[in-house]
Design an enzyme around this catalytic site. Structure first.
Site, PDB file in Angstrom:
ATOM      1  N   LEU A   1      91.945  58.783  27.825  1.00 38.39           N
ATOM      2  CA  LEU A   1      91.143  57.658  28.303  1.00 38.39           C
ATOM      3  C   LEU A   1      90.524  58.045  29.634  1.00 38.39           C
ATOM      4  O   LEU A   1      91.215  58.573  30.513  1.00 38.39           O
ATOM      5  CB  LEU A   1      92.016  56.412  28.503  1.00 38.39           C
ATOM      6  N   ASP A   2      89.232  57.786  29.801  1.00 35.59           N
ATOM      7  CA  ASP A   2      88.569  58.068  31.075  1.00 35.59           C
ATOM      8  C   ASP A   2      89.238  57.286  32.203  1.00 35.59           C
ATOM      9  O   ASP A   2      89.807  56.215  31.980  1.00 35.59           O
ATOM     10  CB  ASP A   2      87.095  57.683  31.002  1.00 35.59           C
ATOM     11  N   PRO A   3      89.155  57.788  33.437  1.00 34.75           N
ATOM     12  CA  PRO A   3      89.781  57.072  34.565  1.00 34.75           C
ATOM     13  C   PRO A   3      89.334  55.620  34.692  1.00 34.75           C
ATOM     14  O   PRO A   3      90.147  54.742  34.984  1.00 34.75           O
ATOM     15  CB  PRO A   3      89.349  57.902  35.777  1.00 34.75           C
TER      16      PRO A   3
ATOM     17  N   ARG B   1      80.962  55.571  25.479  1.00 35.50           N
ATOM     18  CA  ARG B   1      79.930  55.808  26.502  1.00 35.50           C
ATOM     19  C   ARG B   1      78.621  56.241  25.861  1.00 35.50           C
ATOM     20  O   ARG B   1      77.530  55.854  26.288  1.00 35.50           O
ATOM     21  CB  ARG B   1      80.391  56.891  27.477  1.00 35.50           C
TER      22      ARG B   1
END
Length: 295
Positions: A41-43, A180
């Protein structure tokens, strides 16, 4: 924790924390170095991160292949280098004239089996280097499209703020899909640019937020109790129960003299222990072969 104990944790990752930091925290709480996660998971994102402890790390590559649910906010009218709010702005365009019908239509065009170019700032390797490292070094990155399946991509709310439009969405998509990139491509389709301002993963296969353990980042966090490998496997894959004699052969990775029901099938002993993952044997009809032995 006994370092021989193995299991799976479902962590509700907070925004602003990296997936690697979650792993580090679990290592400290569980008292073992052998910890990994299924599906980064992206930050900036929050939500479900499936974590394996000790032998359960060997399940992670299979657990990460499940489809996933997300809630997110897409901002139309602004594009960024990372396709999310963390990156520098690359384009701004007045989106105020775009009506709701056009937004819904653009989202429909990103639904189904599609060819998606991954986000440039990603962990995908290009000539041995991570794409994000090349972008940060100022290098051009060209990633090949990949086949992904977006089975649901719906607008839940549309909010207008001057020249930008925020669209709250829900999505269900296959492993390897970049939400995204969905935001980027909807914006590109509408001619105004787009990026994510918020992202929350609510499900990975059978694991959702209701299964999340205690807050591991709380100051008074206690050692979480993982679900057993057998429990995690039974939620994730078809199960075959075997006799003690069959279990002895499975422990050394021998073929089974019957065909298991799925490409990834969990083999569980009479004792309730997860022994292995098996698949049908492509070379010998009526038999099955080990994907990995877990004991």
């Amino acid at each position: 924790m006994n370092t021989l104990q193995s299991g799976v944790l479902v962590v509700d990752k907070p925004a602003g924390v990296t997936s690697h930091q979650v792993v580090g925290r679990v290592r400290r709480l569980m008292g073992t170095r052998k910890v990994g996660h299924a599906g980064t998971l992206d930050p900036m994102a929050s939500g479900v991160l499936v974590v394996g402890v000790n032998r359960a790390t060997r399940l992670l590559g299979h657990l990460s292949l499940h489809d996933k649910d997300y809630t997110a906010t897409v901002r139309l009218g602004v594009g960024t280098v990372t396709d999310d709010a963390e990156g520098d702005v690359t384009v701004t365009t007045d989106a105020s004239a775009i009506d709701d019908r056009a937004i819904h239509a653009a989202m429909v065009r990103q639904t189904g089996e599609i060819q998606q170019v991954p986000a440039a700032v990603s962990a995908i390797k290009v000539n041995g280097r991570r794409a994000y490292a090349k972008v940060r070094a100022g290098e051009d990155v060209v990633l090949r499209p990949r086949a992904v399946t977006v089975s649901r991509f719906e607008a839940i709310a549309i909010r207008r703020h001057g020249q930008v439009i925020d669209v709250d969405v829900e999505a269900t998509c296959s492993s390897g899909t970049y939400v995204r990139a969905l935001a980027r491509d909807v914006g590109a389709d509408l001619g105004v640019g787009g990026h994510l301002t918020a992202l929350r993963r609510t499900r990975v296969g059978p694991f959702d937020l209701t299964a999340a353990c205690v807050d591991i980042f709380a100051q008074d966090a206690v050692t979480p109790t993982p679900m057993t490998m057998a429990e995690a496997a039974a939620l994730s894959f078809p199960v075959v129960h075997v006799t003690a004699d069959q279990a002895a052969a499975i422990r050394v990775g021998r073929r089974l003299s019957f065909t298991v029901p799925a490409e990834v099938t969990a083999i569980i002993a009479e004792t309730g222990e997860l022994l292995a993952l098996y698949r049908p044997d492509d070379e010998k009809d009526g038999q099955s072969r080990a994907i990995c032995v877990l004991v």
